[in-house]
Design a protein around this motif. Sequence first.
Motif, mmCIF file in Angstrom:
data_model
loop_
_atom_site.group_PDB
_atom_site.id
_atom_site.type_symbol
_atom_site.label_atom_id
_atom_site.label_comp_id
_atom_site.label_asym_id
_atom_site.label_seq_id
_atom_site.Cartn_x
_atom_site.Cartn_y
_atom_site.Cartn_z
ATOM 1 N N SER A 102 20.332 59.284 104.499
ATOM 2 C CA SER A 102 18.944 58.853 104.362
ATOM 3 C C SER A 102 18.230 59.070 105.690
ATOM 4 C CB SER A 102 18.876 57.401 103.899
ATOM 5 O OG SER A 102 19.447 57.267 102.606
ATOM 6 N N GLU A 294 18.608 56.492 98.704
ATOM 7 C CA GLU A 294 19.504 56.755 97.579
ATOM 8 C C GLU A 294 20.476 55.611 97.336
ATOM 9 O OE1 GLU A 294 21.512 60.476 97.625
ATOM 10 O OE2 GLU A 294 19.670 61.670 97.573
ATOM 11 N N ARG A 295 21.023 55.047 98.382
ATOM 12 C CA ARG A 295 22.018 53.979 98.195
ATOM 13 C C ARG A 295 21.381 52.728 97.612
ATOM 14 N NH1 ARG A 295 26.299 54.265 103.280
ATOM 15 N NH2 ARG A 295 27.031 56.385 102.852
ATOM 16 N N ARG A 296 20.210 52.387 98.083
ATOM 17 C CA ARG A 296 19.532 51.203 97.539
ATOM 18 C C ARG A 296 19.010 51.486 96.131
ATOM 19 N NH1 ARG A 296 15.124 49.128 99.885
ATOM 20 N NH2 ARG A 296 14.584 50.942 101.137
ATOM 21 N N GLN A 298 20.560 53.289 93.982
ATOM 22 C CA GLN A 298 21.727 53.139 93.113
ATOM 23 C C GLN A 298 21.830 51.690 92.619
ATOM 24 O OE1 GLN A 298 24.628 55.452 92.263
ATOM 25 N NE2 GLN A 298 24.471 53.803 90.762
ATOM 26 N N THR A 299 21.683 50.742 93.525
ATOM 27 C CA THR A 299 21.720 49.321 93.152
ATOM 28 C C THR A 299 20.551 48.980 92.234
ATOM 29 O OG1 THR A 299 22.764 48.806 95.273
ATOM 30 C CG2 THR A 299 21.762 46.975 94.068
ATOM 31 N N PRO A 338 22.727 59.028 92.873
ATOM 32 C CA PRO A 338 22.556 57.725 92.220
ATOM 33 C C PRO A 338 22.353 57.807 90.713
ATOM 34 C CG PRO A 338 20.607 58.318 93.508
ATOM 35 C CD PRO A 338 21.674 59.287 93.873
ATOM 36 N N LYS A 376 31.291 58.233 95.354
ATOM 37 C CA LYS A 376 30.044 57.915 96.044
ATOM 38 C C LYS A 376 30.106 58.048 97.567
ATOM 39 C CE LYS A 376 29.022 54.475 92.474
ATOM 40 N NZ LYS A 376 28.702 53.057 92.190
ATOM 41 N N HIS A 377 31.314 58.189 98.133
ATOM 42 C CA HIS A 377 31.395 58.194 99.597
ATOM 43 C C HIS A 377 31.228 59.612 100.140
ATOM 44 C CE1 HIS A 377 35.432 59.923 99.409
ATOM 45 N NE2 HIS A 377 35.714 59.022 98.485
#
Length: 400
Positions: A102, A294-296, A298-299, A338, A376-377
Motif C-alpha cells: 500500500s 487492500e488489507r483493510r 479485505q476486512t 482482496p 494472502k501473504h
Amino acid sequence: MTIIPMLSQYSKQFNFDGHDMPAGRKGRIFSMICAQPFQTRKKIAEETGIRPATVSKLVLDLIETGLVEESRPEEISQKGRPEIVLSPNVNRLVALVGYTISRTIHCAAVNLAGEVLHVASEKTVADSVDPDRFITIMEALYRECMANLPKGAQFAGYSISLPGIVNETEKKWVYSIYWPKLLGLDLNVLEQKLQTPVGVRKNLNCELHARFDKRSSQKTQSMVLVHWGLGIGAAYVCAQENGRRSSLGEIGHCCVDQASTAICKCGMVGCVEAEAGLWALKQKSSDPDMPIDERRFQTYLDRKDNEQDYARQIELMALTLRNVVLTLTPDEIVLTGPFTHNEAIFKRLLAAFEKALPPNSLITKDMRPHIIAGDKHNADELIGAAAHHFGKRLGELCAD
C-alpha cells in the motif's frame, strides 16, 4: 521436501550428464543436502556413484565456504556412534528486497530458506512522495538492513519489487496508482548512491516464479497469476526445456465492454481496471467507510453483506479471465487480492467464468485451467525477488 525455496531452479546450473562428471559435482551435492534432511556422506556417495573420498573432499569444501554445516543426530536409533549428518546453512547468503505494501515502503533481509531476518519500514503519504524523497527512504532502509545481517552472512544482492508498470531492463518504475509523483522513476539513481547493482522487478513476476516453483503438480507447465485489488495486473510463466519463458500483461487496461465510458488513470477509456479496480470503486462509492488500502478492504468485504454487490465487476473479470485463457491457454490460474480472497466473491467469479467459457464449446472444451485463490501473504514475492541473486552466488560458491 526441501527447506530452500526455488532449489530446483538453482540446481539446474549444476546438471551435467553423468553423476561422476567433474563439472557441477559440488553443486549437485549441495542440492542433495538441501533436498533431503539428515543427509550423510555415505548416502551421497551411494546415490551419486561418486567415490567416497571425492564426496568427503567436496563436502569439506562446502563446509569451509560456510554453505554446509555438520552435526550428530540428537536421537540415536542404532548401536554405535551415529554418523555425522549434513545440513545447509541457510543464513550463509542473505539478499535484500525493497518493496511496497500500500503506502508503506519496506526493505527485508531474506535468507536462502525464504525467512525474513530483518525488516526496515517507513510509512509515508504516498500521494506526496517525490523521487528524491523515495530514493532517500530506500537508501536509509537498505543501509539499516545491511547493518543487521547475521554474523557470517554474505550479501547476495539487492532487488526492488514494485507494483504497477515496471521496465525491468531500464530499471524504471513507469507508473503506480499509489505513487503518482513517481511517474517514470529512474532507479539507476539509487544504484549509483548505494554503489551496488540494483535489480528492478515487477512484483507479480517475482511472486509468480516462486509460486510456480512450488506448484503441486509437475504437469502444470504454464501458470498465470492475476491480482485483483487496487488495480488489476497479471504475470505469465511457461516452462520450457531450456528454462522458462515469462512475460507480463497489463490486463487491467484491456477493454471487455466497448460501451464503457469509465476513464482510467492510464489515460484510456474502458479499461477493466477503471470499472473493477478498487481505486475506481472507491471513487464511485457513497460509503465513506470503504477503505482504499487492500488489507483493510479485505476486512471491509468480509464484514459486509455483499451478495448483490460487485455483480458487474465480477462479470467483467470473468470475461478478462476468458480472454487470458483463450490467449495463453494456461494449465493453472492463481487469483490474488482482496476480492478473490473473499469466499463468496470467489465462488461467484468461478460461476461467471464457467458461463463465459462454456465447456461444451468446440473451442474451449480442452481449455479448462485449474483456478485457485492464492494465499494472502507476500513471502512468495520476496522469495522470487531474491532468487536471481541466490542462484548466481550459489553458482560461484559451488564452482568446482
